[in-house]
Design an enzyme around this catalytic site. Structure first.
Site, short mmCIF file in Angstrom:
data_model
loop_
_atom_site.label_atom_id
_atom_site.label_comp_id
_atom_site.label_asym_id
_atom_site.label_seq_id
_atom_site.Cartn_x
_atom_site.Cartn_y
_atom_site.Cartn_z
N GLY A 1 0.82 -1.20 0.00
CA GLY A 1 0.00 0.00 0.00
C GLY A 1 0.86 1.25 0.00
O GLY A 1 1.96 1.25 -0.56
N GLU A 2 0.34 2.33 0.58
CA GLU A 2 1.04 3.62 0.69
C GLU A 2 1.14 4.36 -0.64
O GLU A 2 1.56 5.50 -0.67
CB GLU A 2 2.49 3.46 1.22
CG GLU A 2 2.63 2.74 2.53
CD GLU A 2 4.11 2.66 2.98
OE1 GLU A 2 5.00 3.12 2.24
OE2 GLU A 2 4.35 2.14 4.07
N GLY A 3 0.83 3.66 -1.74
CA GLY A 3 1.05 4.23 -3.06
C GLY A 3 2.29 3.66 -3.74
O GLY A 3 2.66 4.09 -4.84
#
Lengths: 344, 344
Positions: free
Chosen positions: B309-311
């Site tokens: 996640g997180e980008g």
């Protein structure tokens, strides 16, 4: 490969503020880079230098490609003018572009960015006998080693393989078959776009090349250098040397597609440890490429059905390889960032 | 999408000095970008701006994650200090990082790079009733739209979605099930790392959430906004708004993993044309993600088994998307470069 540095890299990954294994294949890349560089964290492999090795192929006469042979030299002109896809991708990732004539079937005018290390005006027809003499293969290998050394001396910290040579997927298929023992039909593909009839002819040409050159006796029956000379191209030999040169300098080499994969099979047969310094940039649409990578134990990073060559797939992988290494330098640990760990 | 610009982009690709289709999936990316921008060649989508939407989840109380809830706010601190993987990847691709608190369960100290648009101190437990009121979902959507607008005003030409929220893959699974009609067991995965027992519990929680909220009657039976409010997270709603905001400004939005994919399902249900402006950055290891992307008709560019996640997956795709667009600007045509074409 330095197992201590690789183990240290693996342990460091597990201390970083992310779930264990959450970076998937990139964690393995970082561990490989550390092992190859014998230090953890491994250096960030930038800037990159692309070397496009260009050469022609006697087997073109067998009608294995719909493209005229002169496209090889025309594309060299395009690379030098900055107009090819490889140039655009190199600009995107901040890589330099060097073009190396190891066997184009014409004399090329001198130009900035062009290294002339011409061994011959193309290979002989591999379906009728050896494509190269062993001396020619060695000369091309040495040219590749020299380019690797020069680019690293000029500051490159990552080498990317590139190629240009109309009909060179035929030579690649023969190399993959010879080094892996797979049948010609399994390793031969449509290259830059051949129809069913041409594909069938191409398979037959590869099969004949293996028979004529005594390479149909199973993988490893003929020494690597003789195999490379018999069915390789001058750019394949040069790329094998480029891989050996990068490995000897402990600089990562990102392999492009099936041309590089088949050349790396030759490099690996000559010096198995060289593979530790290779990263498979992408998997091309050519069936022989996946087989070559499996044989080398390499996992490709980009899988977008590219089938262009020139180094394009290798260039696209460069930011991914850098990202994998960068994590090891810049990401905080659970301790240093004060982030709680997963509960048991 | 402008079909004229898309067709022009496709025709231009075929004039460039490469075999037709040789850039595989990247050719489709360039055509999509042209259609979305209504111009060919499409603008090179750089620089990129990453927005990490952070929020907490009432469903954490059901034991669906091995990570303590406070990791959400600790990781926000890590992002702001530059110590997370998303920061390293953003540095690699030249993207800025904005952190947006839309629902962290604690008050966060002001910091450069942090936008506080807190709608609530986390959602309610979606397995016992609606996670959000419709008003809360709308407020989070609006926060996402506002961030998209602000980043574009500040110069971003590509938006990358990011998320942080312990337990947010549970909400994503419920959204994917609700919007695609797939069973809870098909869409629920191990997130950042749960064991078999927790996975089984997670599937049951998702199934209960759908039942309790009346979402087990098939895809589309409940309006999109109510669905999003019932089982989404505040970051999902904000990311849906971020997508809508980017699309309305004709700026490409690179979707990260399953959180973004499930949020994009909500955005697509609200405004189907928004999907034209989306690029799927990667395919995560979560099973619901592939189903969400298939439903959206998007092909992921990076497939490296990331599950962070997180980008992070979206950021890695950014150079690939830029490369696809750059080809359209910089590569010569057969005519202009004097390169012969393939023979018929």
């Amino acid at each position: 490969c330095d197992p201590g540095a690789a183990a240290e890299a693996r342990a460091h990954q597990d201390r970083l503020t992310k779930p264990r294994g959450a970076l998937g294949a990139l964690e393995e890349v970082a561990v490989r880079l550390a092992g190859a560089a014998a230090v953890s964290p491994p250096p960030i492999p930038a800037p990159a230098a692309l070397a496009i090795f260009a050469a022609d192929h006697g087997v073109h006469a067998q009608g294995v490609s719909p493209w005229p042979q002169e496209v090889t030299q025309q594309m060299v002109g395009n690379f030098l003018a900055g107009g090819a896809v490889a140039n655009a991708f190199a600009a995107q990732v901040g890589a330099t572009v060097r073009v190396v004539d190891v066997g184009v079937a014409a004399d090329l005018p001198p130009a900035p960015g062009l290294t002339v290390s011409k061994v011959a005006y193309g290979t002989a027809d591999l379906s009728r006998g050896p494509a190269m003499t062993v001396e020619q293969a060695v000369a091309a290998l040495e040219a590749g080693i020299a380019v690797a050394r020069e680019l690293v001396e000029q500051g490159a910290r990552c080498l990317v393989t590139g190629d240009m040579g109309i009909a060179n997927t035929t030579a690649s298929a023969a190399l993959v078959s010879a080094f892996t023992g797979r049948d010609a039909a399994e390793v031969t593909g449509r290259g830059t776009g051949v129809d069913d009839e041409t594909l069938a002819r191409k398979v037959e040409v590869v099969r004949r090349a293996l028979r004529v050159n005594g390479l149909d006796g199973g993988a490893g029956a003929v020494p690597a250098l003789e195999t490379l000379a018999a069915v390789g191209g001058l750019e394949h030999a040069a790329i094998a040397g480029f891989v050996l040169g990068g490995a000897s300098l402990r600089v990562p080499v990102i392999l492009d597609g099936v041309i590089a994969g088949s050349a790396a099979l030759a490099a690996a047969a000559l010096a198995p440890a060289a593979v530790d310094h290779c990263v498979a940039g992408h998997r091309s649409a050519e069936p022989g490429h996946a087989l070559a990578l499996a044989h080398l134990g390499l996992r490709p990073l980009v899988e977008l059905e590219l089938r262009l060559g020139e180094g394009t797939g290798g260039l696209l992988a460069h930011p991914l390889v850098c990202a994998a290494a960068r994590v090891m330098h810049e990401v905080a640990t659970f301790d240093s960032a004060g982030v709680s760990e997963k509960e048991a």
